[in-house]
Design an enzyme around this catalytic site. Structure first.
Site, PDB file in Angstrom:
ATOM      1  N   GLU A   1       4.396  -5.909   4.249  1.00 44.06           N
ATOM      2  CA  GLU A   1       4.152  -5.376   5.597  1.00 44.06           C
ATOM      3  C   GLU A   1       5.379  -5.604   6.475  1.00 44.06           C
ATOM      4  OE1 GLU A   1       1.801  -3.560   6.674  1.00 44.06           O
ATOM      5  OE2 GLU A   1       0.392  -3.742   5.009  1.00 44.06           O
TER       6      GLU A   1
ATOM      7  N   HIS B   1       0.822  -1.205   0.000  1.00 43.83           N
ATOM      8  CA  HIS B   1       0.000   0.000   0.000  1.00 43.83           C
ATOM      9  C   HIS B   1       0.857   1.257   0.000  1.00 43.83           C
ATOM     10  CE1 HIS B   1       0.618   0.659   4.421  1.00 43.83           C
ATOM     11  NE2 HIS B   1       0.613  -0.668   4.474  1.00 43.83           N
TER      12      HIS B   1
ATOM     13  N   ASP C   1      -0.613   4.212   0.934  1.00 44.39           N
ATOM     14  CA  ASP C   1      -1.155   5.128   1.946  1.00 44.39           C
ATOM     15  C   ASP C   1      -0.451   4.928   3.285  1.00 44.39           C
ATOM     16  OD1 ASP C   1      -2.437   2.575   2.026  1.00 44.39           O
ATOM     17  OD2 ASP C   1      -3.961   3.382   3.359  1.00 44.39           O
TER      18      ASP C   1
ATOM     19  N   ASP D   1       6.233   1.395   7.208  1.00 50.48           N
ATOM     20  CA  ASP D   1       4.904   0.844   6.858  1.00 50.48           C
ATOM     21  C   ASP D   1       4.256   1.719   5.813  1.00 50.48           C
ATOM     22  OD1 ASP D   1       2.529  -0.474   6.807  1.00 50.48           O
ATOM     23  OD2 ASP D   1       1.866   0.149   8.784  1.00 50.48           O
TER      24      ASP D   1
ATOM     25  N   GLU E   1      -5.130   0.646   2.536  1.00 51.71           N
ATOM     26  CA  GLU E   1      -4.874  -0.448   3.486  1.00 51.71           C
ATOM     27  C   GLU E   1      -5.051   0.019   4.922  1.00 51.71           C
ATOM     28  OE1 GLU E   1      -3.039  -3.492   5.939  1.00 51.71           O
ATOM     29  OE2 GLU E   1      -2.414  -1.410   5.862  1.00 51.71           O
ATOM     30  N   GLU E   2      -4.693   1.276   5.197  1.00 54.61           N
ATOM     31  CA  GLU E   2      -4.798   1.799   6.558  1.00 54.61           C
ATOM     32  C   GLU E   2      -6.198   2.352   6.840  1.00 54.61           C
ATOM     33  OE1 GLU E   2      -2.458   1.036   8.379  1.00 54.61           O
ATOM     34  OE2 GLU E   2      -0.493   1.337   7.435  1.00 54.61           O
TER      35      GLU E   2
ATOM     36  N   HIS F   1       3.181   3.292  12.797  1.00 58.70           N
ATOM     37  CA  HIS F   1       1.997   4.034  13.268  1.00 58.70           C
ATOM     38  C   HIS F   1       2.351   4.960  14.448  1.00 58.70           C
ATOM     39  CE1 HIS F   1      -1.280   1.257  11.349  1.00 58.70           C
ATOM     40  NE2 HIS F   1      -0.157   1.255  10.650  1.00 58.70           N
TER      41      HIS F   1
HETATM   42 ZN   LIG Z   1       1.064  -1.528   6.388  1.00 54.67          ZN
END
Ligand SMILES: [Zn+2]
Length: 388
Positions: free
Chosen positions: A171, A75, A77, A108, A142-143, A357
Site C-alpha cells: 500500500e 491487490h 483491483d 494504489d 481490496e477496494e 483514489h
Molecule cells: Zn490500495
C-alpha cells in the site's frame, strides 16, 4: 500478453506498471493482471494457486517450502476512474509526463506490484538458494467489500496450517518521497448506524411530540467530545467522527419521528470492539434515549512492534534513500488487518499516496525504481542473513 513479453517486462518496473494500468481492473475485476503475475512467477520457480471466491480472483504463489515465509501482499483491483473529463490523460492509458506516470492504480497499487516483481526476479537470480520461502498474496477486492479476497485466502492457508512469517503490504505508505513513512500497524475501525426514535407531530403542539433531534443533540455532543483513550506508543488517541445525520420530513411545520446518525471510530490497541460498544451504549442510556444501533465491525487494530523484521525493513530503506523512515499507524485500514491476526509481522511499504483514489492518479518513475531497490534489500536482509 505472451510469456516472452511478460519476461521482458520483468526487467523494467515502469513498463510493467504500464502493462498493469492498461488493464482496467476496477473492483472486483482483475482484468488479467494476476495471469500476468502468475506467468512471471512460474518462470521464477513459484507454485501458483489461483483462488476464486465468487466474483473475486485471488492469487497465492510461493517459492520454497520452508520457513520463514516472506510474503508480498497486495491487490490488482483499482477504484473507478471517477469523472473522466477531469483526467488530463485517459485513466487506463498509462502516460509519462515530467517524470510522473499517470493512470488509475499507478500509486494504489500497481506500481508496488511491479516493483515487488522486478525485485523478486532480481533477488531469485542473485540468490537462487535463499533461506525460507517467498510468497505473494494478491487479491482483486481490496477496494471493494473485502469479503472474498485476502480474508478468504488467509482462511484457506490457516485451514492447512500454512503460515506467513513476514509480510510487506505494498500500500502507498509514503508521504513526500518514497520510503519516508512505513506503516507498522493500523487502527481498528468500527461503524454505527444509530436510530433515535421520537414521536412525530405538529411543531405548534410541543406537548404532543417527542423531538428526536432535540433528544439526540446532547448525546451526540457527548459522544463527539469523549476521550476514548490516550493512545499509546504506536497509536494516536482513538477518534470518534459523525459522518452523516438524517432527520426531518421535509416540512418545516412537522417534528420528525426519528433521527439517524452514522458514525465511525478509529481505535488503538488500548480498546476493542466490545469496550467501544459498551461505552457508546452507556452514553446513549445516560441520555435516556429510545434507540436502536447497528454495528459494523470493519477491522481490529494490529501492530508490528520493534523487532528484527521492522529493523530489516528500515535498514533496507535507509540503505537506498539515505534516511530512516518514520514509523506510523495513521491512515485507513488495509488488508494487513486480515494477515496480522495469524501471527505474521506486517509492514506496509509503498510509494507516495498524495493522489490515490483521485483523478490524475500518478506515481513518480524514480520512486518506482527506488522501490525496486528497497524491496530487493528487504529480501536480502530477511532471507539471506546467516541467523535466519
Ligand atoms: Zn490500495
Amino acid at each position: 500478453m505472451n510469456n516472452q513479453a511478460t519476461e521482458e517486462l520483468m526487467n523494467d518496473v515502469i513498463a510493467l506498471t504500464q502493462a498493469f494500468i492498461a488493464r482496467p481492473s476496477v473492483t472486483p475485476n482483475d482484468a488479467g493482471c494476476q495471469i500476468m503475475m502468475a506467468e512471471a512467477f512460474e518462470k521464477l520457480g513459484f507454485t501458483n494457486e489461483s483462488m476464486v471466491f465468487e466474483d473475486t480472483t485471488n492469487l497465492w504463489s510461493r517459492r520454497g517450502t520452508t520457513d520463514p515465509v516472506f510474503c508480498f501482499a497486495g491487490h490488482t483491483d483499482v477504484v473507478p476512474a471517477g469523472n473522466i473529463d477531469l483526467w488530463h490523460t485517459p485513466p487506463f492509458e498509462p502516460t509519462i509526463k515530467d517524470g510522473m506516470l499517470y493512470g488509475r492504480g499507478a500509486a494504489d497499487m500497481k506500481g508496488s506490484l511491479a516493483a515487488m516483481m522486478v525485485a523478486t526476479k532480481r533477488f531469485v537470480e542473485d540468490h537462487p538458494d535463499h533461506h525460507g520461502s517467498i510468497s505473494y498474496l494478491i487479491t482483486s477486492d481490496e477496494e471493494g467489500p473485502f469479503i472474498n479476497g485476502t480474508t478468504r485466502v488467509i482462511d484457506t492457508l490457516e485451514a492447512r496450517n500454512e503460515k506467513i512469517t513476514y509480510c510487506i503490504v505494498g500500500e502507498p505508505s509514503s508521504t513526500h518521497s518514497v520510503g519516508d513513512v512505513v506503516k507498522n500497524g493500523r487502527r481498528g475501525s468500527i461503524s454505527g448506524e444509530l436510530i433515535i426514535k421520537g414521536k412525530q407531530g405538529h411543531v405548534a403542539y410541543p406537548d404532543h411530540v417527542k423531538n428526536p433531534i432535540h433528544h439526540a443533540m446532547p448525546a451526540l455532543a457527548e459522544l463527539s467530545q469523549t476521550h476514548w483513550d490516550h493512545g499509546n506508543e504506536y497509536f494516536p488517541e482513538t477518534s470518534f467522527q459523525l459522518s452523516n445525520i438524517e432527520s426531518g420530513t421535509g416540512a418545516t411545520n412537522v417534528v420528525p419521528g426519528h433521527l439517524i446518525a452514522w458514525f465511525n471510530l478509529r481505535y488503538s490497541t488500548e480498546l476493542n470492539d466490545e469496550l467501544i460498544v459498551k461505552q457508546v451504549e452507556n452514553i446513549l442510556d445516560k441520555h435516556q434515549l429510545d434507540y436502536e444501533i447497528k454495528w459494523t465491525y470493519n477491522g481490529k487494530p494490529f501492530i508490528t512492534e520493534q523487532g528484527s523484521f521492522l529493523t530489516a525493513v528500515c535498514d533496507a530503506i535507509t540503505k537506498i534513500v539515505a534516511h530512516r523512515p518514520k514509523i506510523s499507524t495513521a491512515g485507513g485500514t488495509s488488508d494487513g488487518r486480515f494477515i496480522a491476526p495469524t501471527g505474521a509481522q506486517v509492514i506496509e511499504l509503498g510509494p507516495c499516496n498524495a493522489t490515490i483514489h483521485q483523478v490524475n492518479e500518478s506515481v513518480c518513475c524514480d520512486d518506482l525504481i527506488k522501490l525496486v531497490d528497497i524491496y530487493y534489500a528487504c529480501l536480502v536482509n530477511v532471507l539471506t542473513s546467516q541467523d535466519k
